[in-house]
Design an enzyme around this catalytic site. Structure first.
Site, PDB file in Angstrom:
ATOM      1  N   LYS A 210      -1.371   1.886  38.636  1.00 26.19           N
ATOM      2  CA  LYS A 210      -1.940   1.267  37.440  1.00 26.19           C
ATOM      3  C   LYS A 210      -0.925   1.219  36.296  1.00 26.19           C
ATOM      4  O   LYS A 210      -1.047   0.396  35.380  1.00 26.19           O
ATOM      5  CB  LYS A 210      -3.233   1.991  37.046  1.00 26.19           C
ATOM      6  CG  LYS A 210      -4.357   1.743  38.064  1.00 26.19           C
ATOM      7  CD  LYS A 210      -4.677   0.255  38.174  1.00 26.19           C
ATOM      8  CE  LYS A 210      -5.616  -0.109  39.285  1.00 26.19           C
ATOM      9  NZ  LYS A 210      -5.878  -1.544  39.392  1.00 26.19           N
TER      10      LYS A 210
ATOM     11  N   TYR B 232      -2.684   6.440  42.639  1.00 16.98           N
ATOM     12  CA  TYR B 232      -3.458   5.404  41.929  1.00 16.98           C
ATOM     13  C   TYR B 232      -2.920   5.257  40.501  1.00 16.98           C
ATOM     14  O   TYR B 232      -2.712   4.137  40.021  1.00 16.98           O
ATOM     15  CB  TYR B 232      -4.937   5.795  41.925  1.00 16.98           C
ATOM     16  CG  TYR B 232      -5.820   4.856  41.152  1.00 16.98           C
ATOM     17  CD1 TYR B 232      -6.246   3.650  41.709  1.00 16.98           C
ATOM     18  CD2 TYR B 232      -6.251   5.174  39.864  1.00 16.98           C
ATOM     19  CE1 TYR B 232      -7.074   2.784  41.000  1.00 16.98           C
ATOM     20  CE2 TYR B 232      -7.077   4.321  39.148  1.00 16.98           C
ATOM     21  CZ  TYR B 232      -7.482   3.125  39.720  1.00 16.98           C
ATOM     22  OH  TYR B 232      -8.296   2.273  39.013  1.00 16.98           O
TER      23      TYR B 232
HETATM   24  N1  NAP Z   1     -14.755   1.055  38.278  1.00 13.82           N
HETATM   25  C1  NAP Z   1     -14.019   1.758  37.437  1.00 13.82           C
HETATM   26  O1  NAP Z   1     -14.470   2.770  36.871  1.00 13.82           O
HETATM   27  C2  NAP Z   1     -12.603   1.339  37.134  1.00 13.82           C
HETATM   28  C3  NAP Z   1     -11.886   2.078  36.193  1.00 13.82           C
HETATM   29  C4  NAP Z   1     -10.581   1.694  35.871  1.00 13.82           C
HETATM   30  C5  NAP Z   1     -10.021   0.600  36.478  1.00 13.82           C
HETATM   31  N2  NAP Z   1     -10.721  -0.113  37.409  1.00 13.82           N
HETATM   32  C6  NAP Z   1     -10.052  -1.245  38.045  1.00 13.82           C
HETATM   33  O2  NAP Z   1     -10.867  -2.387  37.972  1.00 13.82           O
HETATM   34  C7  NAP Z   1     -10.628  -3.249  39.116  1.00 13.82           C
HETATM   35  C8  NAP Z   1     -11.949  -3.593  39.757  1.00 13.82           C
HETATM   36  O3  NAP Z   1     -12.536  -2.384  40.200  1.00 13.82           O
HETATM   37  P1  NAP Z   1     -14.074  -2.247  40.610  1.00 13.82           P
HETATM   38  O4  NAP Z   1     -14.590  -1.065  39.920  1.00 13.82           O
HETATM   39  O5  NAP Z   1     -14.748  -3.542  40.468  1.00 13.82           O
HETATM   40  O6  NAP Z   1     -13.879  -1.854  42.151  1.00 13.82           O
HETATM   41  P2  NAP Z   1     -14.719  -2.293  43.425  1.00 13.82           P
HETATM   42  O7  NAP Z   1     -16.154  -2.425  43.082  1.00 13.82           O
HETATM   43  O8  NAP Z   1     -14.308  -1.357  44.509  1.00 13.82           O
HETATM   44  O9  NAP Z   1     -14.174  -3.762  43.718  1.00 13.82           O
HETATM   45  C9  NAP Z   1     -12.835  -3.947  44.109  1.00 13.82           C
HETATM   46  C10 NAP Z   1     -12.722  -5.317  44.757  1.00 13.82           C
HETATM   47  O10 NAP Z   1     -11.405  -5.430  45.330  1.00 13.82           O
HETATM   48  C11 NAP Z   1     -11.540  -5.841  46.686  1.00 13.82           C
HETATM   49  N3  NAP Z   1     -10.460  -5.343  47.527  1.00 13.82           N
HETATM   50  C12 NAP Z   1     -10.089  -4.064  47.711  1.00 13.82           C
HETATM   51  N4  NAP Z   1      -9.111  -4.000  48.638  1.00 13.82           N
HETATM   52  C13 NAP Z   1      -8.866  -5.270  49.030  1.00 13.82           C
HETATM   53  C14 NAP Z   1      -7.983  -5.839  49.983  1.00 13.82           C
HETATM   54  N5  NAP Z   1      -7.162  -5.103  50.729  1.00 13.82           N
HETATM   55  N6  NAP Z   1      -8.002  -7.173  50.142  1.00 13.82           N
HETATM   56  C15 NAP Z   1      -8.839  -7.949  49.419  1.00 13.82           C
HETATM   57  N7  NAP Z   1      -9.717  -7.450  48.514  1.00 13.82           N
HETATM   58  C16 NAP Z   1      -9.725  -6.140  48.335  1.00 13.82           C
HETATM   59  C17 NAP Z   1     -12.854  -5.260  47.135  1.00 13.82           C
HETATM   60  O11 NAP Z   1     -13.318  -5.898  48.309  1.00 13.82           O
HETATM   61  P3  NAP Z   1     -14.592  -5.291  49.113  1.00 13.82           P
HETATM   62  O12 NAP Z   1     -15.773  -5.554  48.214  1.00 13.82           O
HETATM   63  O13 NAP Z   1     -14.628  -6.061  50.372  1.00 13.82           O
HETATM   64  O14 NAP Z   1     -14.318  -3.828  49.278  1.00 13.82           O
HETATM   65  C18 NAP Z   1     -13.720  -5.484  45.907  1.00 13.82           C
HETATM   66  O15 NAP Z   1     -14.262  -6.781  45.886  1.00 13.82           O
HETATM   67  C19 NAP Z   1      -9.676  -2.469  40.018  1.00 13.82           C
HETATM   68  O16 NAP Z   1      -8.367  -2.944  39.868  1.00 13.82           O
HETATM   69  C20 NAP Z   1      -9.786  -1.052  39.513  1.00 13.82           C
HETATM   70  O17 NAP Z   1      -8.622  -0.294  39.775  1.00 13.82           O
HETATM   71  C21 NAP Z   1     -12.000   0.227  37.737  1.00 13.82           C
END
Ligand code: NAP
Length: 244
Positions: free
Chosen positions: A142, A138
């Site tokens: 990133k 991961y």
């Molecule tokens: N949350 C944190 O603490 C955090 C920290 C650092 C960085 N980030 C980054 O922020 C971004 C958003 O994260 P988040 O926390 O909002 O995560 P999340 O709640 O898991 O949402 C991720 C989204 O991406 C979609 N997705 C994943 N795999 C996919 C695929 N194969 N095809 C199409 N859509 C797909 C998911 O669809 P489904 O809803 O259908 O699963 C979901 O809508 C990510 O890039 C993550 O790496 C998050």
């Protein structure tokens, strides 16, 4: 009013950014992984212009997503938000590294590009030797999106291309116990997509909570950036459009 496309916007930060942008009067196109998630997303946010469907694990579906997005016209901003964390390395590689590369290369150039990275990119390395087998972490993925964003800023001077670390926030990915502020986790993307503030109309920068922050300097290495673009092209068959 701006038109914005957000990947992975069925849930989490992508969905929250989309809802905020719509509340602010912007036109937003969302994206979900399959027909069921698309229908659910349309129900949750009926004011969206459209919800496009593609599983970013598939190069073919990702190519098609770019074509469908282009058929709707050119966007003012694209937010490369979709991501996976606790998943097989090959899935992380496809969704976090290759899909943003493909979509960046194939979607008509918007005025602004925003890439979701993570503080964990600090521990990442290019790990190019594992591109053939997809065994990357991961953190590596990133670092890749940050390298891509900086490469785009360098090669496309007419486009604002920036990266966001949203913090560790309580989404499906972050988990219930995540300590950071959820709202602060999406407002930087919204700001970078729409604001004319001097601080938002910049390129090649890395933001956390609307402030530029230090990042892994490996991302500035032009040779490594070029190698990343070259390897992504080799893996996907999609060429990176160099000229503006
Ligand atoms: N949350 C944190 O603490 C955090 C920290 C650092 C960085 N980030 C980054 O922020 C971004 C958003 O994260 P988040 O926390 O909002 O995560 P999340 O709640 O898991 O949402 C991720 C989204 O991406 C979609 N997705 C994943 N795999 C996919 C695929 N194969 N095809 C199409 N859509 C797909 C998911 O669809 P489904 O809803 O259908 O699963 C979901 O809508 C990510 O890039 C993550 O790496 C998050």
């Amino acid at each position: 009013m701006a038109r914005i496309f957000i990947t992975g916007s069925a849930d989490g930060l992508g969905f929250l950014a989309a809802r905020e942008l719509i509340n602010e009067g912007h036109q937003v196109v969302l994206h979900a992984r399959n027909a069921q998630r698309t229908a659910e997303t349309k129900r949750k946010l009926p004011q969206a212009e459209a919800v496009l469907t593609a599983d970013l694990q598939s190069i073919e579906e990702t190519n098609q997503l770019a074509a469908t997005a282009n058929a709707l016209g050119t966007f003012d901003a694209v937010i490369h938000n979709a991501g996976v964390y606790q998943a097989a390395p090959q899935l992380i590689f496809a969704v976090n590294t290759l899909a943003p590369y493909i979509l960046t290369s194939l979607i008509n150039k918007p005025k602004r590009l925003i890439y979701l990275s993570s503080g964990m990119h600090m521990q990442g390395r290019p790990n190019f030797e594992n591109f053939e087998n997809g065994r990357i972490s991961y953190s590596d993925s990133k670092l890749h999106v940050l390298m891509l964003s900086i490469a785009v800023a360098r090669q496309w001077p007419g486009v604002y291309s920036n990266t966001v670390n949203p913090g560790w926030v309580p989404t499906k990915m972050g988990g219930h116990g995540a300590p950071d502020d959820l709202q602060k986790g999406y407002e930087t993307q919204v700001w970078l997509a729409t604001s004319n503030d001097d601080k938002a109309t910049v390129s090649g920068r890395y933001f956390h909570h609307k402030k530029e922050r230090p990042y892994n300097s490996t991302a500035n290495d032009v040779k490594l950036q070029e190698e990343l673009l070259h390897l992504c092209e080799k893996m996907t068959g999609v060429a990176f459009p160099n000229a503006l």
